[in-house]
Design a protein around this motif. Structure first.
Motif, PDB file in Angstrom:
ATOM      1  N   ALA A 276       0.721  -1.339  -0.080  1.00 33.94           N
ATOM      2  CA  ALA A 276       0.026  -0.345  -0.102  1.00 33.94           C
ATOM      3  C   ALA A 276       1.047   1.832  -0.289  1.00 33.94           C
ATOM      4  CB  ALA A 276      -0.556  -0.042   1.400  1.00 33.94           C
ATOM      5  N   ALA A 277       1.875   0.853   0.702  1.00 32.39           N
ATOM      6  CA  ALA A 277       2.702   2.325   0.855  1.00 32.39           C
ATOM      7  C   ALA A 277       3.698   2.664  -0.537  1.00 32.39           C
ATOM      8  CB  ALA A 277       3.788   2.441   2.151  1.00 32.39           C
ATOM      9  N   ALA A 280       1.223   4.401  -3.306  1.00 35.38           N
ATOM     10  CA  ALA A 280       1.118   5.558  -2.762  1.00 35.38           C
ATOM     11  C   ALA A 280       2.131   5.980  -3.207  1.00 35.38           C
ATOM     12  CB  ALA A 280       0.836   5.317  -1.118  1.00 35.38           C
ATOM     13  N   ALA A 281       3.274   5.567  -3.185  1.00 32.23           N
ATOM     14  CA  ALA A 281       5.064   6.472  -3.190  1.00 32.23           C
ATOM     15  C   ALA A 281       4.921   7.007  -4.990  1.00 32.23           C
ATOM     16  CB  ALA A 281       6.059   6.100  -2.942  1.00 32.23           C
ATOM     17  N   GLU A 282       4.704   5.308  -5.136  1.00 31.03           N
ATOM     18  CA  GLU A 282       4.475   5.842  -6.404  1.00 31.03           C
ATOM     19  C   GLU A 282       3.366   7.191  -7.794  1.00 31.03           C
ATOM     20  OE1 GLU A 282       1.830   2.529  -9.833  1.00 31.03           O
ATOM     21  OE2 GLU A 282       4.675   1.215  -9.307  1.00 31.03           O
ATOM     22  N   ALA A 283       2.210   6.188  -6.938  1.00 34.94           N
ATOM     23  CA  ALA A 283       1.061   7.502  -7.537  1.00 34.94           C
ATOM     24  C   ALA A 283       1.810   9.251  -7.035  1.00 34.94           C
ATOM     25  CB  ALA A 283       0.468   7.080  -6.903  1.00 34.94           C
ATOM     26  N   THR A 284       2.283   9.541  -6.675  1.00 35.50           N
ATOM     27  CA  THR A 284       2.882  10.475  -5.851  1.00 35.50           C
ATOM     28  C   THR A 284       4.170  10.913  -6.871  1.00 35.50           C
ATOM     29  OG1 THR A 284       1.917  10.618  -3.344  1.00 35.50           O
ATOM     30  CG2 THR A 284       3.328  12.508  -4.132  1.00 35.50           C
TER      31      THR A 284
END
Length: 313
Positions: A276-277, A280-284
């Motif tokens: 999940a983290a 999220a980092a990839e999307a950011t």
């Protein structure tokens, strides 16, 4: 690159020595006259590539505290300079790096010998915490500087890489090795545990069992075996190392610099985070990348069916 600087491409093709002869070389070099720090760690920027060259061949490029501070500073400068878009770390002579030289200084009065603990400099016994402090300030900062550099870093390993020198290579994003190069985890031979990130880096590269084998026995790993294990991206003939390093570095320097930096961060962080983290980092990261001029150029080039011209912005 200034005309007075030795070429960063002048790499030796001579075979490496054993770890024990590396120790002898370090001792001999420590007795040599003091040299200017900028002659022991050469630096030149050429075509968007920052070339950092260890130049202490008599010591198989074992590094002192001052040399490491210069390397850390050069890597930080590369991160901050938009005109630097890739970094190559290499060396002169028969060794890439024989590890840390705790016995020799470069003569910078306020830092020479700074890696030795306060108690040792005063002639007193070492106290609890001194060694851990030394490792944090020295070897670990050194390896972290490579991992945290915002530009792709290539190791062009021209000879023996032992101890901290091996970890310097393994911390780089890509590793090219000459056929004569060797990698040695020397710590167990000295009754020590691997420092400078060895127990962090090796299992991530080759798995825990292989990592333990290398660290328990301390055997020299030839370049071809290192490539088979996954420690090295590519092995090339000694005479082609410089040419290949330049080709790879210039390809990286012509790429989308910010996208590569964020890709490096995502990959390096992936081992310490859950799915999940990581997602999220990839999307950011993609949100940031999509706002760059290089991303706009990449899309435009695709639509117009031409090769993109990236500027690192």
């Amino acid at each position: 690159m200034t005309p007075s600087e030795p070429s960063p491409l002048s790499l030796s093709s001579a075979p490496g020595r054993s770890a024990d002869s590396a120790d002898s070389a370090v001792s001999a070099a420590s007795a040599q006259p003091v040299e200017a720090l900028d002659s022991l760690v050469l630096h030149a920027t050429d075509n968007g590539v920052s070339w950092i060259t260890l130049n202490r061949p008599d010591a198989l490029n074992a590094v002192t505290w001052d040399q490491r501070e210069r390397l850390i500073g050069l890597l930080a400068d590369a991160s901050a300079d938009p005109d630097v878009r890739a970094v190559v770390i290499t060396a002169t002579g028969k060794g890439f790096c024989a590890g840390a030289d705790l016995r020799g200084g470069t003569g910078s009065g306020d830092r020479a010998g700074a890696e030795r603990t306060g108690a040792e400099r005063a002639g007193a016994e070492r106290t609890s915490g001194d060694v851990a402090r030394m490792i944090r300030r020295g070897a670990q900062r050194f390896i972290a500087a490579v991992l945290d550099c915002e530009k792709p870093v290539i190791a062009a390993v021209n000879g023996t890489a032992a101890g901290l020198g091996a970890h310097l290579a393994f911390a780089c994003d890509l590793v090219l090795a000459a056929e004569s190069a060797r990698f040695i985890e020397v710590f167990a031979r000295r009754g020590l545990v691997p420092d400078g990130g060895g127990a962090y880096l090796l299992p991530r590269l080759i798995g825990p069992q292989r990592a333990k084998e290398l660290m328990f026995f301390g055997d020299a790993v030839p370049a071809a075996e290192a490539e088979r294990l996954g420690l090295v991206n590519r092995v090339v003939p000694d005479g082609e190392l410089a040419k290949t390093a330049r080709e790879w570095a210039e390809r990286l320097a012509a790429g989308p610099t910010r996208a590569l930096a964020l890709t490096k961060q995502l990959v390096n962080a992936s081992f310490e985070t859950d799915r999940a983290a990581a997602f999220a980092a990839e999307a950011t990261a993609q949100e940031i990348t999509m706002s760059t001029a290089d991303a706009q150029e990449g899309v435009a080039a695709f639509v117009e069916r031409r090769s993109p011209t990236y500027r690192g912005r």
